[in-house]
Write an enzyme that holds these catalytic residues in place. Structure first.
Site, PDB file in Angstrom:
ATOM      1  N   GLU A  45       0.796  -1.136   0.104  1.00  0.00           N
ATOM      2  CA  GLU A  45      -0.003  -0.045  -0.018  1.00  0.00           C
ATOM      3  C   GLU A  45       0.781   1.203   0.001  1.00  0.00           C
ATOM      4  O   GLU A  45       0.544   2.235  -0.753  1.00  0.00           O
ATOM      5  CB  GLU A  45      -1.026   0.190   1.156  1.00  0.00           C
ATOM      6  CG  GLU A  45      -2.041  -1.133   1.266  1.00  0.00           C
ATOM      7  CD  GLU A  45      -3.050  -1.084   0.294  1.00  0.00           C
ATOM      8  OE1 GLU A  45      -3.033  -0.047  -0.635  1.00  0.00           O
ATOM      9  OE2 GLU A  45      -3.979  -2.028   0.361  1.00  0.00           O
ATOM     10  N   ARG A  49       0.628   3.771  -3.543  1.00  0.00           N
ATOM     11  CA  ARG A  49       0.166   5.165  -3.131  1.00  0.00           C
ATOM     12  C   ARG A  49       1.069   6.227  -2.486  1.00  0.00           C
ATOM     13  O   ARG A  49       0.800   7.274  -3.306  1.00  0.00           O
ATOM     14  CB  ARG A  49      -0.895   5.162  -1.836  1.00  0.00           C
ATOM     15  CG  ARG A  49      -1.961   3.915  -2.053  1.00  0.00           C
ATOM     16  CD  ARG A  49      -3.051   3.884  -0.882  1.00  0.00           C
ATOM     17  NE  ARG A  49      -3.819   2.922  -0.895  1.00  0.00           N
ATOM     18  CZ  ARG A  49      -5.078   2.504  -0.605  1.00  0.00           C
ATOM     19  NH1 ARG A  49      -5.718   3.621  -0.126  1.00  0.00           N
ATOM     20  NH2 ARG A  49      -5.694   1.494  -0.834  1.00  0.00           N
ATOM     21  N   ASP A 185      -5.006  -9.771  -8.120  1.00  0.00           N
ATOM     22  CA  ASP A 185      -5.549  -9.056  -9.275  1.00  0.00           C
ATOM     23  C   ASP A 185      -4.057  -8.298 -10.086  1.00  0.00           C
ATOM     24  O   ASP A 185      -3.788  -8.482 -11.032  1.00  0.00           O
ATOM     25  CB  ASP A 185      -6.287  -7.718  -8.759  1.00  0.00           C
ATOM     26  CG  ASP A 185      -5.976  -7.209  -7.445  1.00  0.00           C
ATOM     27  OD1 ASP A 185      -5.006  -7.476  -6.771  1.00  0.00           O
ATOM     28  OD2 ASP A 185      -6.626  -6.179  -6.957  1.00  0.00           O
ATOM     29  N   GLU A 380     -11.888   0.570 -10.669  1.00  0.00           N
ATOM     30  CA  GLU A 380     -11.468  -0.460 -11.749  1.00  0.00           C
ATOM     31  C   GLU A 380     -12.340  -0.318 -13.091  1.00  0.00           C
ATOM     32  O   GLU A 380     -11.691  -0.505 -14.009  1.00  0.00           O
ATOM     33  CB  GLU A 380     -11.333  -1.908 -11.293  1.00  0.00           C
ATOM     34  CG  GLU A 380     -10.310  -2.230 -10.215  1.00  0.00           C
ATOM     35  CD  GLU A 380     -10.713  -1.672  -8.838  1.00  0.00           C
ATOM     36  OE1 GLU A 380     -11.852  -1.207  -8.712  1.00  0.00           O
ATOM     37  OE2 GLU A 380      -9.666  -1.541  -8.088  1.00  0.00           O
TER      38      GLU A 380
END
Ligand code: DMJ
Length: 489
Positions: A45, A49, A185, A380
């Protein structure tokens, strides 16, 4: 709040909002990013980010903040290096305790596959900018462990599909849960994008991606829905073939990213003709097929919005399956084999036989379970509409995006400022959660903006977007750097 500022720094730059950018950048550079708290910060993360956001802002900024932003990116990356350096295998341990500066796996957890394999774009670009190969090599070591260890390519036994966990002590995959949603993913996304990032100079990644797509996803997971015949991707538990393989028609909204990734990989981000007869002159049969899959999956994702009362998608849907996946894959193979190399001999009409569900008909092709009805403002679907709009120029992607945008405006916008996640997209008005994830400003709104902006803003053949929508320029590795970094060939 800090993470929202970091995630949205480059959004302010893309929108040319100098006042907000300057205020946010000042906060970041003048010590807002303290990193001393006694908390475990997630490596993935933080990379996507914070490091991704700082690098992209550094690239886009031409003001006095430019160098300060890069310095902060280096500072954060250095703080997170122990996750790689103290791992026995090189697979990053999932967290860093900021106060102690040591890597830790809260509760002895394994590393998530998507997390360990979704740091590469950021760390490679950081090495390119600084000339220091350590970031690149930490990230590339992950690929060495997965594909080039003594056991060879660890993804081959499962036809390129990957289980959702990796043991950082051994570097081995754990369990046999396969999906394109949570925890797996962006594994497939970064395979495709690592090839694009260095301008096609590491074809290894493209080959791995194509193997996973054609031998794994297409052959084992692709299905059509009833009654509309929409394409979707299933989840699988157990061995990938034979008895014991258990498949479910669960589909996370997260999976919707894959339509954009497939379209990018098929075209390298270049605009292709809308007319299929013209399109086949510039794309090979395989690329045509990949773009077709991308377009159909994006349509399914749009239907996940259209077939609810609020016009907003839920976190998860369960598709109603139409026929078995073997025939779905065979139908595609037959069509595209016929198509390959034959020039403009006609577009496969049979594949266009979708039944349109009527406006206002809800939950026609899928069910939503009670616990999955929330909407977290995820990006998405609009991400894929944006990529497909740029690549095909098909107006429908703007229309779909506009409808989704209006639903967010109607139900998620908070009058006093900001937007909120919702608890139930099937109820009008939907109950609100009073929470806005940082990716709404970092990704969702940026993708909306780009969907309606000129193609010359962040062109897809010059930029690769990290998984958090932070655009990083495509670059070529210098001969000098090439000698210092692990290269995958
Ligand atoms: C984002 O933080 C990234 O896109 C990540 O890869 C997974 N999902 C969230 C947004 O949904």
């Amino acid at each position: 709040m800090g993470i929202t500022i970091l995630d949205a720094l480059d959004t302010a730059l893309v929108l040319k909002n100098e006042t907000i950018f300057k205020k946010a950048a000042k906060w970041v550079i003048d010590g807002g990013l303290s990193m001393n708290a006694d908390v475990n910060a997630n490596v993935f993360e933080t990379t996507i980010r914070v490091i991704g956001g700082l690098l992209s802002a550094h690239h886009l900024c031409d003001g006095p903040e430019k160098e300060g932003l890069l310095k902060q990116a280096v500072r954060v990356a250095d703080k997170f290096m122990p996750a790689y350096e103290t791992s026995k295998s090189g697979i990053p341990i999932n967290s860093i305790n900021l106060a102690k500066g040591i890597a830790t796996s809260p509760g002895g957890q394994f590393s998530s596959t998507a997390e360990a394999t979704t740091v590469q774009l950021e760390l490679k670009y950081l090495s390119h900018l600084t000339g220091d190969p350590k970031y690149w090599n930490a990230a590339q070591k992950v690929s060495q462990v997965l594909y080039k260890g003594p056991q060879g390519d660890k993804t081959r036994p499962n036809d390129g599909l990957v289980p959702i966990y990796i043991n950082p002590d051994t570097g081995d995959f754990v369990g046999s849960e396969f999906r394109l949603g949570s925890r797996a993913d962006s594994y497939y996304e970064y395979l495709a994008k690592q090839y694009l990032q260095t301008n096609g100079t590491e074809p290894f990644f493209r080959d791995e991606y194509r193997f996973a797509l054609h031998k794994g996803i297409k052959a084992h997971l692709l299905m059509r829905s009833a009654p509309s015949g929409l394409l979707y991707i299933r989840e699988l538990m157990g061995p990938i073939k034979g008895e014991g393989a258990r498949k479910v028609d669960k589909f996370d909204h997260l999976v919707c990213y894959v339509a954009g990734t497939m379209a990018l990989a098929a075209t390298k981000g270049k605009r292709v003709p809308l007319d299929p007869v013209e399109r086949v002159k510039v794309l090979s049969g395989v690329e045509m097929e990949e773009l077709y899959l991308a377009e159909e999956l994006a349509r399914s994702c749009y239907e996940m919005y259209r077939q609810t009362a609020t016009g907003l998608a839920s976190e998860i849907v369960f598709w109603r399956p139409a026929k078995d996946e073997v025939s779905t894959a065979k139908e595609l193979d037959k069509t595209w084999a016929r198509f390959e190399g034959k020039g403009n001999t006609g577009f496969p009409r049979a594949l266009e036989g979708l039944k349109e569900s009527k406006e206002g008909e809800l939950l026609v092709d899928f069910d939503i379970h009670a616990l999955d009805r929330h909407n977290l403002l995820r990006p998405e679907a609009v991400e894929s509409f944006f990529v497909l709009w740029r690549i095909t120029g098909d107006e429908k992607y703007r229309e779909w995006g506009w409808r989704v945008f209006r639903s967010f405006e109607q139900w998620s916008k908070v009058p006093s400022g900001g937007y909120t996640s919702l608890n139930d997209v099937l109820i009008v008005p939907p109950p609100a959660r009073d929470k806005m994830e940082s990716f709404f400003l970092g990704e969702t709104l940026k993708y909306f903006y780009l969907l309606f902006s000129e193609d010359s803003i962040l062109p897809l053949d010059k930029y690769v977007f990290n998984t958090e929508c932070h655009p990083l320029p495509i670059f070529e590795v210098t001969p000098e750097m090439r000698k210092k970094v692990i290269w995958m060939d």
